[in-house]
Design a protein around this motif. Sequence first.
Motif, PDB file in Angstrom:
ATOM      1  N   ILE A 412     -21.270   6.129  21.045  1.00 53.75           N
ATOM      2  CA  ILE A 412     -22.251   5.246  21.317  1.00 53.75           C
ATOM      3  C   ILE A 412     -23.537   5.774  22.331  1.00 53.75           C
ATOM      4  O   ILE A 412     -23.020   6.373  23.342  1.00 53.75           O
ATOM      5  N   GLY A 413     -24.644   5.737  21.796  1.00 56.11           N
ATOM      6  CA  GLY A 413     -25.627   6.111  22.699  1.00 56.11           C
ATOM      7  C   GLY A 413     -26.237   4.970  23.485  1.00 56.11           C
ATOM      8  O   GLY A 413     -26.807   4.049  22.984  1.00 56.11           O
ATOM      9  N   TYR A 414     -26.323   4.981  24.643  1.00 59.18           N
ATOM     10  CA  TYR A 414     -26.561   3.926  25.559  1.00 59.18           C
ATOM     11  C   TYR A 414     -27.728   4.132  26.468  1.00 59.18           C
ATOM     12  O   TYR A 414     -27.814   4.967  27.347  1.00 59.18           O
ATOM     13  N   VAL A 415     -28.832   3.359  26.309  1.00 61.36           N
ATOM     14  CA  VAL A 415     -29.858   3.226  27.463  1.00 61.36           C
ATOM     15  C   VAL A 415     -29.852   2.213  28.362  1.00 61.36           C
ATOM     16  O   VAL A 415     -30.186   0.955  27.775  1.00 61.36           O
ATOM     17  N   PRO A 416     -29.521   2.447  29.593  1.00 55.85           N
ATOM     18  CA  PRO A 416     -29.149   1.224  30.329  1.00 55.85           C
ATOM     19  C   PRO A 416     -30.434   0.552  30.953  1.00 55.85           C
ATOM     20  O   PRO A 416     -31.441   1.152  30.788  1.00 55.85           O
ATOM     21  N   GLN A 417     -30.537  -0.575  31.779  1.00 60.48           N
ATOM     22  CA  GLN A 417     -31.474  -1.222  32.198  1.00 60.48           C
ATOM     23  C   GLN A 417     -31.995  -0.285  33.299  1.00 60.48           C
ATOM     24  O   GLN A 417     -33.531  -0.207  33.692  1.00 60.48           O
ATOM     25  N   ASP A 418     -31.155   0.423  34.140  1.00 62.01           N
ATOM     26  CA  ASP A 418     -31.640   1.114  35.552  1.00 62.01           C
ATOM     27  C   ASP A 418     -32.082   2.479  35.267  1.00 62.01           C
ATOM     28  O   ASP A 418     -32.699   3.121  36.252  1.00 62.01           O
ATOM     29  N   ASN A 419     -32.068   2.902  33.978  1.00 59.30           N
ATOM     30  CA  ASN A 419     -32.567   4.348  33.523  1.00 59.30           C
ATOM     31  C   ASN A 419     -32.237   5.309  34.733  1.00 59.30           C
ATOM     32  O   ASN A 419     -32.773   6.165  35.325  1.00 59.30           O
ATOM     33  N   PHE A 420     -30.861   5.313  35.105  1.00 55.95           N
ATOM     34  CA  PHE A 420     -30.505   6.384  36.151  1.00 55.95           C
ATOM     35  C   PHE A 420     -30.428   7.676  35.749  1.00 55.95           C
ATOM     36  O   PHE A 420     -30.025   8.123  34.565  1.00 55.95           O
ATOM     37  N   LEU A 421     -31.268   8.536  36.526  1.00 55.50           N
ATOM     38  CA  LEU A 421     -31.524  10.299  36.285  1.00 55.50           C
ATOM     39  C   LEU A 421     -30.717  10.742  37.523  1.00 55.50           C
ATOM     40  O   LEU A 421     -30.868  10.414  38.565  1.00 55.50           O
ATOM     41  N   PHE A 422     -30.310  11.928  37.176  1.00 59.15           N
ATOM     42  CA  PHE A 422     -29.700  12.793  38.338  1.00 59.15           C
ATOM     43  C   PHE A 422     -30.682  13.853  38.931  1.00 59.15           C
ATOM     44  O   PHE A 422     -31.610  14.133  38.054  1.00 59.15           O
ATOM     45  N   SER A 423     -30.120  14.252  39.908  1.00 63.22           N
ATOM     46  CA  SER A 423     -31.144  15.313  40.771  1.00 63.22           C
ATOM     47  C   SER A 423     -31.014  16.640  40.083  1.00 63.22           C
ATOM     48  O   SER A 423     -30.452  17.524  40.880  1.00 63.22           O
ATOM     49  N   THR A 424     -31.197  16.832  38.776  1.00 65.25           N
ATOM     50  CA  THR A 424     -31.127  18.108  38.229  1.00 65.25           C
ATOM     51  C   THR A 424     -32.630  18.286  37.469  1.00 65.25           C
ATOM     52  O   THR A 424     -33.432  17.211  37.619  1.00 65.25           O
ATOM     53  N   ASN A 425     -32.751  19.301  36.685  1.00 65.10           N
ATOM     54  CA  ASN A 425     -34.050  19.213  35.696  1.00 65.10           C
ATOM     55  C   ASN A 425     -34.207  18.341  34.723  1.00 65.10           C
ATOM     56  O   ASN A 425     -33.172  17.676  34.096  1.00 65.10           O
ATOM     57  N   ILE A 426     -35.209  18.354  34.048  1.00 66.82           N
ATOM     58  CA  ILE A 426     -35.350  17.371  33.021  1.00 66.82           C
ATOM     59  C   ILE A 426     -34.559  17.768  31.675  1.00 66.82           C
ATOM     60  O   ILE A 426     -33.995  16.788  31.264  1.00 66.82           O
ATOM     61  N   SER A 427     -34.238  19.063  31.565  1.00 65.39           N
ATOM     62  CA  SER A 427     -33.371  19.533  30.372  1.00 65.39           C
ATOM     63  C   SER A 427     -32.197  18.760  30.546  1.00 65.39           C
ATOM     64  O   SER A 427     -31.415  18.413  29.733  1.00 65.39           O
TER      65      SER A 427
END
Length: 580
Positions: A412-427
Amino acid sequence: MGRFRYLKSFFKQYKWYYAFGIFWLLVVNGIQMFVPRLLGNITDQLAEGLLDGSDLVRYAIILASIGLLMGVSRALWRIYITGSARRLEYFIRTKLFLHLQKLSPSYFNRMKTGDIMAHATNDINAVRMAFGGGIIMMTDAIVLTVITTILMLAQVGWQLTLIAMVPLPFLALGVVSFGKVIHRRFKRVQAAFSSMTESVQENLSGIRVVKAFVQEDEEINRFKKSAQEHVDKNIHLIKIWGVLQPLVQVISTLSVILIIMFGGIAVINGDISIGDFVAFNTYLTLLIWPMMAIGHVINVLQRGRASMDRLNTILDEEPDIYDGDNALDVDVKGDVEIKDLTFKYEDGTEALKNINLKIKRGETLAIIGRTGSGKTTLVNLLLRLANPPRDTVFIDGVDINDIKLKPLRESIGYVPQDNFLFSTNISGNIAFALKDYEQKQVEEAAKFAHVYDNIIEFPQKFDTMMGERGVTLSGGQKQRVSIARAIIKDPNILILDDSLSAVDTQTEEEILRQLKDIMKSRTSIIISHRVSTVKDADEIIVMDDGEIVERGNHEELVDKDGLYANLHYKQQLEEKLGSA
């Protein structure tokens, strides 16, 4: 060992490290026992005029050798015991983190982040101290007390030794009583530390909201209150510790006073030599240290016990969601069927009522409805972030409860509402689900999500580091990076949970156009508040209060003149007013 049951595997692996450390600690203690007798002999020989220069040199060499051996031995027990305690710290912290990864989302809904962080810092440190310095001091206290007592009996007889031991029963009684109080008070200290940590964590996570609403002073006062509570609990603990340590010292000093009085009389009467008296006093000095250390040992051990109790509370927690004994390793294709699904939360709130759906691979289902209508809950059940009732949710004809979590969620590819991103680079954020990847894959996913052009405008491009929770990017950019993160998995089921709300209508259309080719070969579920996002779906369901109240394609729902049509007309009007 019931309290330390989770540490058994560690002690089984490192038992010889502790054994070697204790061995070298005993070597140091044994050498210390030899020194008073040697000093006594030197004193007697000096008094009798039996020593010359060569004898003094010989004794000096012996004492220097003893000092060197003690230094080496001390270094070795520190390496083995203190080093093992640091390994224990790593072991507990890793075990705690791994266990937290297994726990269900519901656990984190009721537990505060600051409280968990306090367990992972202060509590683990307290356990490390108990199995580092605590073991060292406890070994010293027991061994030095036993051996010193035996040597004192041999040196001057039982009478003086008994006099020196008179205060010890009072010391033992005080230590046991104070230890129980220390245990209780330290647990309160750790609870206060958890509350203070949570206050800081919450404030820093919401610092932009705090500043936007000019609530700095209120937050400072709130922090001061929690910090003062921590100080008060510590002072409450220090008071008992402050009484215990001087009490031990007073009782220890009482032994010295008694020996000086009665030992001095024995020397004057000729019952013992002055060398014996010097040796005995030196032994007594060695005995005083473990007597004084008992208070510190009890303090350290009780803190370790209290912290282990708190850690056990987490480690005893069982996940609600797990692979059953007969769980299947299914190669998920993407056919989804939901039959008569009714779902309630733990508090009894009914979130979904009598849901029936069938989505074939390659089809797109759109879900639209007001906030709180149950849209996200339905998706969470498909991801098994909560357990649906048996025989209600099926994937490829298999009850979702019988599918192993790893292959289910990997498909499953899931895109949640909160769009949490981690403190690393974009890649790293886009390729989060992949162990090995090529930069070309990341760039292609970014193009599909229509965020590639934004990324290459950054000075560091795909190497641009994200701030905490991705604050470097705008809301729309974060959503599109999250979409790219889902696409790069090449999943058989794609779920977009209101993931285009922060982009403008034109960008939304371009993203959906890019996604069409991807969505043709996989099951897709799109949740949105916008009609423009869902109008091309094969089937659209309208949810309200946990139920499906309308279903059909865009044209059919508009013709029904119900909730969907009303929403459609309102949004059309908003677009016209916005462009006017």
